[in-house]
Each structure stands twice: as C-alpha cells, then as structure tokens.
Design a protein around this motif. Sequence first.
Motif, PDB file in Angstrom:
ATOM      1  N   LEU A  54      -0.804   0.873  14.909  1.00 37.60           N
ATOM      2  CA  LEU A  54      -1.113   2.158  15.523  1.00 37.60           C
ATOM      3  C   LEU A  54       0.115   2.962  15.940  1.00 37.60           C
ATOM      4  CD1 LEU A  54      -4.102   1.164  17.844  1.00 37.60           C
ATOM      5  CD2 LEU A  54      -4.173   2.016  15.499  1.00 37.60           C
ATOM      6  N   TYR A  55       1.229   2.297  16.196  1.00 40.55           N
ATOM      7  CA  TYR A  55       2.389   2.977  16.775  1.00 40.55           C
ATOM      8  C   TYR A  55       3.559   3.062  15.787  1.00 40.55           C
ATOM      9  CZ  TYR A  55       5.930   4.164  20.310  1.00 40.55           C
ATOM     10  OH  TYR A  55       6.910   4.787  21.038  1.00 40.55           O
ATOM     11  N   VAL A  56       3.876   1.951  15.149  1.00 44.58           N
ATOM     12  CA  VAL A  56       4.997   1.959  14.204  1.00 44.58           C
ATOM     13  C   VAL A  56       4.609   2.721  12.943  1.00 44.58           C
ATOM     14  CG1 VAL A  56       6.517   0.530  12.802  1.00 44.58           C
ATOM     15  CG2 VAL A  56       5.921  -0.188  15.121  1.00 44.58           C
ATOM     16  N   HIS A  57       3.472   2.367  12.351  1.00 46.42           N
ATOM     17  CA  HIS A  57       3.009   3.039  11.136  1.00 46.42           C
ATOM     18  C   HIS A  57       2.181   4.272  11.522  1.00 46.42           C
ATOM     19  CE1 HIS A  57       4.268   0.090   8.083  1.00 46.42           C
ATOM     20  NE2 HIS A  57       4.077  -0.801   9.039  1.00 46.42           N
ATOM     21  N   GLU A  58       2.859   5.268  11.970  1.00 45.89           N
ATOM     22  CA  GLU A  58       2.147   6.454  12.434  1.00 45.89           C
ATOM     23  C   GLU A  58       1.569   7.263  11.284  1.00 45.89           C
ATOM     24  OE1 GLU A  58       4.667   9.902  13.641  1.00 45.89           O
ATOM     25  OE2 GLU A  58       6.214   8.357  13.820  1.00 45.89           O
ATOM     26  N   GLU A  59       1.907   6.911  10.044  1.00 48.53           N
ATOM     27  CA  GLU A  59       1.316   7.619   8.910  1.00 48.53           C
ATOM     28  C   GLU A  59      -0.089   7.109   8.582  1.00 48.53           C
ATOM     29  OE1 GLU A  59       2.902   3.916   6.949  1.00 48.53           O
ATOM     30  OE2 GLU A  59       3.331   5.178   8.685  1.00 48.53           O
ATOM     31  N   ARG A  60      -0.497   5.981   9.159  1.00 44.87           N
ATOM     32  CA  ARG A  60      -1.802   5.413   8.860  1.00 44.87           C
ATOM     33  C   ARG A  60      -2.870   6.028   9.756  1.00 44.87           C
ATOM     34  NH1 ARG A  60      -0.191  -1.021   8.530  1.00 44.87           N
ATOM     35  NH2 ARG A  60       1.158  -0.863   6.677  1.00 44.87           N
ATOM     36  N   VAL A  61      -3.903   6.524   9.128  1.00 45.83           N
ATOM     37  CA  VAL A  61      -5.042   7.044   9.870  1.00 45.83           C
ATOM     38  C   VAL A  61      -5.742   5.871  10.550  1.00 45.83           C
ATOM     39  CG1 VAL A  61      -7.217   8.299   9.686  1.00 45.83           C
ATOM     40  CG2 VAL A  61      -5.284   8.926   8.232  1.00 45.83           C
ATOM     41  N   VAL A  62      -6.180   6.067  11.776  1.00 43.75           N
ATOM     42  CA  VAL A  62      -6.797   4.973  12.522  1.00 43.75           C
ATOM     43  C   VAL A  62      -8.205   4.722  11.991  1.00 43.75           C
ATOM     44  CG1 VAL A  62      -7.772   6.464  14.312  1.00 43.75           C
ATOM     45  CG2 VAL A  62      -7.238   4.092  14.841  1.00 43.75           C
ATOM     46  N   ALA A  63      -8.603   3.475  11.989  1.00 38.00           N
ATOM     47  CA  ALA A  63      -9.943   3.104  11.558  1.00 38.00           C
ATOM     48  C   ALA A  63     -10.962   3.508  12.627  1.00 38.00           C
ATOM     49  CB  ALA A  63     -10.023   1.598  11.308  1.00 38.00           C
ATOM     50  N   PRO A  64     -12.221   3.708  12.248  1.00 36.17           N
ATOM     51  CA  PRO A  64     -13.251   3.988  13.259  1.00 36.17           C
ATOM     52  C   PRO A  64     -13.309   2.873  14.292  1.00 36.17           C
ATOM     53  CG  PRO A  64     -14.102   4.408  11.060  1.00 36.17           C
ATOM     54  CD  PRO A  64     -12.763   3.751  10.875  1.00 36.17           C
ATOM     55  N   SER A  65     -13.467   3.245  15.544  1.00 37.37           N
ATOM     56  CA  SER A  65     -13.536   2.281  16.643  1.00 37.37           C
ATOM     57  C   SER A  65     -14.972   2.211  17.132  1.00 37.37           C
ATOM     58  CB  SER A  65     -12.599   2.697  17.788  1.00 37.37           C
ATOM     59  OG  SER A  65     -11.260   2.725  17.345  1.00 37.37           O
ATOM     60  N   TYR A  66     -15.572   1.057  17.012  1.00 37.36           N
ATOM     61  CA  TYR A  66     -16.954   0.865  17.428  1.00 37.36           C
ATOM     62  C   TYR A  66     -16.974   0.086  18.737  1.00 37.36           C
ATOM     63  CZ  TYR A  66     -17.958   2.296  12.657  1.00 37.36           C
ATOM     64  OH  TYR A  66     -18.024   3.001  11.481  1.00 37.36           O
ATOM     65  N   GLY A  67     -17.298   0.772  19.821  1.00 37.17           N
ATOM     66  CA  GLY A  67     -17.425   0.124  21.114  1.00 37.17           C
ATOM     67  C   GLY A  67     -16.150  -0.029  21.902  1.00 37.17           C
ATOM     68  N   VAL A  68     -14.998   0.434  21.387  1.00 40.52           N
ATOM     69  CA  VAL A  68     -13.727   0.332  22.101  1.00 40.52           C
ATOM     70  C   VAL A  68     -12.939   1.613  21.897  1.00 40.52           C
ATOM     71  CG1 VAL A  68     -13.623  -2.185  21.867  1.00 40.52           C
ATOM     72  CG2 VAL A  68     -12.529  -0.743  20.156  1.00 40.52           C
ATOM     73  N   ASP A  69     -11.907   1.786  22.701  1.00 40.57           N
ATOM     74  CA  ASP A  69     -10.985   2.914  22.579  1.00 40.57           C
ATOM     75  C   ASP A  69      -9.638   2.356  22.150  1.00 40.57           C
ATOM     76  OD1 ASP A  69      -9.499   5.191  22.710  1.00 40.57           O
ATOM     77  OD2 ASP A  69      -9.624   5.445  24.877  1.00 40.57           O
ATOM     78  N   ALA A  70      -9.283   2.568  20.881  1.00 41.06           N
ATOM     79  CA  ALA A  70      -8.046   1.999  20.352  1.00 41.06           C
ATOM     80  C   ALA A  70      -6.819   2.583  21.040  1.00 41.06           C
ATOM     81  CB  ALA A  70      -7.969   2.244  18.844  1.00 41.06           C
ATOM     82  N   ALA A  71      -6.884   3.840  21.465  1.00 36.37           N
ATOM     83  CA  ALA A  71      -5.730   4.451  22.140  1.00 36.37           C
ATOM     84  C   ALA A  71      -5.440   3.753  23.458  1.00 36.37           C
ATOM     85  CB  ALA A  71      -5.991   5.935  22.370  1.00 36.37           C
ATOM     86  N   ARG A  72      -6.461   3.349  24.169  1.00 40.05           N
ATOM     87  CA  ARG A  72      -6.249   2.671  25.449  1.00 40.05           C
ATOM     88  C   ARG A  72      -5.706   1.258  25.230  1.00 40.05           C
ATOM     89  NH1 ARG A  72     -10.496   2.491  30.538  1.00 40.05           N
ATOM     90  NH2 ARG A  72      -8.906   2.043  32.115  1.00 40.05           N
ATOM     91  N   VAL A  73      -6.163   0.602  24.186  1.00 41.51           N
ATOM     92  CA  VAL A  73      -5.622  -0.722  23.862  1.00 41.51           C
ATOM     93  C   VAL A  73      -4.141  -0.603  23.507  1.00 41.51           C
ATOM     94  CG1 VAL A  73      -5.826  -2.720  22.343  1.00 41.51           C
ATOM     95  CG2 VAL A  73      -7.887  -1.524  23.104  1.00 41.51           C
ATOM     96  N   LEU A  74      -3.783   0.424  22.751  1.00 41.34           N
ATOM     97  CA  LEU A  74      -2.371   0.631  22.405  1.00 41.34           C
ATOM     98  C   LEU A  74      -1.543   0.904  23.647  1.00 41.34           C
ATOM     99  CD1 LEU A  74      -0.089   1.045  20.375  1.00 41.34           C
ATOM    100  CD2 LEU A  74      -0.848   3.419  20.129  1.00 41.34           C
ATOM    101  N   ALA A  75      -2.071   1.677  24.586  1.00 42.55           N
ATOM    102  CA  ALA A  75      -1.322   1.965  25.813  1.00 42.55           C
ATOM    103  C   ALA A  75      -0.991   0.671  26.549  1.00 42.55           C
ATOM    104  CB  ALA A  75      -2.136   2.905  26.711  1.00 42.55           C
ATOM    105  N   HIS A  76      -1.951  -0.237  26.654  1.00 41.07           N
ATOM    106  CA  HIS A  76      -1.685  -1.510  27.331  1.00 41.07           C
ATOM    107  C   HIS A  76      -0.781  -2.404  26.486  1.00 41.07           C
ATOM    108  CE1 HIS A  76      -4.100  -1.526  31.041  1.00 41.07           C
ATOM    109  NE2 HIS A  76      -4.854  -0.650  30.413  1.00 41.07           N
TER     110      HIS A  76
END
Length: 597
Positions: A54-76
Amino acid sequence: MTQTTVPPQPPGPPPQGRPAGRRPVAPWASEAGRSLCAGVYLDPVFRHQVIDELYVHEERVVAPSYGVDAARVLAHALRARRSELGWAVGVLLTWLLAWKLTAGLFVWDLLLPCLLLSLAAGIAKPRKGPAGTRVLAAVVRFYGRLLLVLALVGQVVSIWVRGHRERQDNGVLRTFWDVSSFVDVQERLMSEQWRFEFFRDIDGSGLQSGWGVLLFFTVLALLAGLQRGQFARMMAAELSPQKYPDPKNDPAEKAAGLRFAKVQRWIRNEQFSAVVLYGTAKPFCGAGLPFKVWNLSVELRPRTDLEDREPAPLDNERVLEHVVPLVEALRVPSPRRRPQAAATVLDRLRELVVDECVFLPVAGLRDRYEVPCEPDDFQEHRTAAIEEGGEKRRHFLRIRVGGWDEDVVVTVFVRVHTQGGMLMLEVAPHVLMPVREAYREADGIAQRYRNNSRFGKVVWAVGHAPRSLTTSVATLGRGVVSLWQVLTAGHGGARPEGPRQAVRELATDLDSSLFQDMDVVRYLKTIEDRVTGGVKVALHEAGWQTGEFEQKIVNVGSGATYVGEVHDSAVNFGEQGSATVENKNKGKPKRSSGGKQ
C-alpha cells in the motif's frame, strides 16, 4: 480479540422501497479491522507486507476492502514500524556497547544461545506444521535455553568466586567469625579500600568480567519488557473496543506524513468504489478465496400458453430487476408469533449488502489520479457494461454478508448475459476466511501481560530478550529495503497496476470453526436459491419457458454438501461432484471437482 455482542446499529426506518434490515458496522470500526491493526504490531512480516503493497508500491490500485479500512491498517503499520525501528536501534546499540566494553565477553557468551532461540522461534512459527518440525524446534529451543542458563549461571559463579577470594585476601572472612572483633569487621566493610575491591567489577575494566555480561543482559531484558508494556498500554487505549470505533482520535492517523496523506486519499477513494480496477491475473483480488465458478445456459423458448402473443424481450437489466428484490428480502426476519421477537433476530442476513459493480482493467491508465472512482464514473460504465457482455469490462451484481463481526465475509458475484437466443447465468462465490487467531487474541495477550506479577514479567522479559537481536536486525533490514525502494525504484512515476495482494487476505487464517463453516454454507445456499429464483421469475413473466432452467438448477443443486474447509472449495454440489483430496484436517475436503461448487 473476539466479541460476542453485536455492534450497536443506528436506529431509524429503512429507505422507501427497500426491505427492513440492519445496517452493518462501518468498515473503519469493525472488529476485523481492529484485529488487523493489532496484527501489524504483533507480526513484523504482515506489517512489512502491508507497507510494501500500500505504501511502497504506490502505483498499485488498492483492492476492494470488505469489512475493513485498509488506510487505517496502513496508518498503524507505519506507526508500528517507526516504534519497532526505535526499539531495534536500542537493542543493537546495547549489543555494540556490550561487545566494546566487555572486550567481546558478552558476545562470545550469549551470541550462540540467542541465535539458537531465534532459530527455534522461526522453525516453530507455523503452529500446525509437521510433527518433525515441531520436534526439531523443541530440541533447538531446549539446547538454546540450556546454553543461556549455563552462561548466566557461570558468570554469577565466577563473580561469587572472585569476590570470595578477594574477601579472604583482605581478611574480612577471618575476622567476621571473631565476635570480639565485630567492630573491626564493620570498619573494614565500610572502608573505602574494601568497597573498591568488592565493587571494582562493575566499573571501568571490571565490565570485562561477569558483571558486564549480567548488566547488558539486564538491559536487553528491560528493553523487551518495556516494548511489550507499550503494546499492552496501546491495546487498552486507542485500540480498545471502546475507542477504536472513533478514527478521528486515532494517534496513528494524526502522525501521518505527506506521502501517507497522499496514499491515504487514494486508498479511501478506491477501496469502497463501485468501479473495481483489476489486474488480469487476479480480477477478484480482495474478495477472498474463490469457489469454482459455476454457470449454466438455457435456450430462450416461448411458452406454449402464450397463444398468439410474442414473449417480451429479456435483457440483462430486466433479469437483475427480478433478482435484486428477492435477495434484499433476505434482510427481513420471518414472521414470528410474537411481533416483538422479530426485532431481536441477530441473523447476519439482516446486514446483507446488495450493490452493483463494474470491473475495469487497470491497463491503459497513465496515472493513478485517473482511476475512475466517482459515482458519475460508475453510472457511465454501468450503463455501457450491463448489456455489452464484454470480456474486459464486466458488470456484476455483488451480494455480501459479513458474519462473525466481519471475521467471515461471503461475497457472491452474479452476472447475467443474453446472447443469440440464450440466457447465461454466472455465479462466482468468494469467502474471506477468519482473521488469524493471534491477531484476534491481541486483547488477551495485552491483558495477560498487564495483569501478570512482577516476577512473571521479569521471566517473560528474560525469555524474550535473547531473540531481540535477530528481530532487530530483521526490522532494520526491512526498513532499509522499503526506504531504498521508495527512493530508487520509481514507483511514484510508474503506470498504475492492479492490486497484487489485499490487506484482508494477507491476514486470513486457513482454519475456521465448524459453526463458521455452517454459516458460510447457509449464506451461499440461501443467496444462490434467491438468485436462481429471480431468474426463473424473469423468464416466466417475459413469456419464456422455465422448464429447462428449473431442470438444470435441480441437476446442479442435487449433489452432497460438504461442511468443512470452505475456503478451499469445500462446498461441492452436483451429480458428478466429488471431493478427491483431503487436507491435514481429517474429513475436510481440500478440493472439489465437477458439478456446481
């Protein structure tokens, strides 16, 4: 980290024209998301995978997140890495100082047992690995602990022997037993000369003796205990069940830098968008492990009872208009003898989510800013894709049920296509298996440490201090690799790519309970029955025969249902269906073939 209570739901009547249901918990406040945020502190490999994707490969589109927030997981994950890097630097500085000040004695005495204990932890990491691997890990762990105990006890004995000899040489022991000279003994003990002789091992060149080994090992144990204490306090604060649902007060998001702020905007625009950008190799990335896609096709033949009337045209949108209401009706509890009993129904089908999505290939985009995530973009693509039946741009009806506090997510993708007088129905079920048990138990791990006795905490710190060396080296190595890639790999200027991994999928466990397997089968069977029922109604109302369709549904649905390892095609339907391979869990089919799966 488990909760048996259902999260509170917002009150209020349902929207007009839609069945009564219960709104699912928000992805940024779900229990599964909290488990993932705790997991980045407990598992350095998972943390590195999250940051890399999510952070190093910023060219990759994020996959759909079902039931979680991927941005918040990355922050932690980023916050955990900053903290771990600080602790790693402290541990390595301790080793360097110990090597310098003890003239290598500390390294020679403790390096081998530390390496052996780290090796044993690495071998035993797969909790359910082969028996031979577990035996090997136990042997290596025992040998490492034995060497560690012998090294520490040996240093204590050497200190005692040396001090005993020096006290004898000073005459302290001889005069101690002479009661008549008790006052003289006190004078000797308090004299500057004796204190210099007794304590000289712990200053100056005395660090090259056993005192230096014990001193620096105590520092390592202290660092290990403080690090675990920091995790325990965090689980009782910002990651507690009471405070986690409030992302605005999350310290991890407040400490974000400019790069993270940019990536965070992209993630939150893309992860819940109805336009799904995909890579060719993994079009359903993020939805979990797939069941074998099943489909059927029927010839559109006019009904014989129409007399002179021609059947109505039947397009894809018309079929879905009959399917959606039947699926949405699953939110409504069945009638009860007591009306108030219906409000107490906790069935997760009441939180069923039905929407439409359009899958687009990411190839062709020049910049990630061009990703079409706005509602207007979806409407444009939906209008064009629902009838075109293209290969790359595909329209799906997406039906999702998040069970066990979003710990088990069932998603069914449905596609209807009419072409050449044929109707084709495609159903692609996917299941996100439970979050890893260690992540779900983070609350218990933290509480156990906080409530432990002082002696227990000391024992825990002493037992984990030897492994801190290899852990610190690995942490610094991952940090250097990530920084090097950010600076030199040119990901920021690269063309957008489809997601390679989804955060939620990286944290899944391969095992589920029997209750969870039963729920997955129930959700799938219920949804599939309503989907096929809606298609049948659409055929009948438009004036087309339904007999062939009904017969094929009976044929593909008459096989046995295996309630077992659902995540790897454990559910098998069909007359020719068979489960041919079993995994290590007896009675749980690993793969199925034939029929409708």
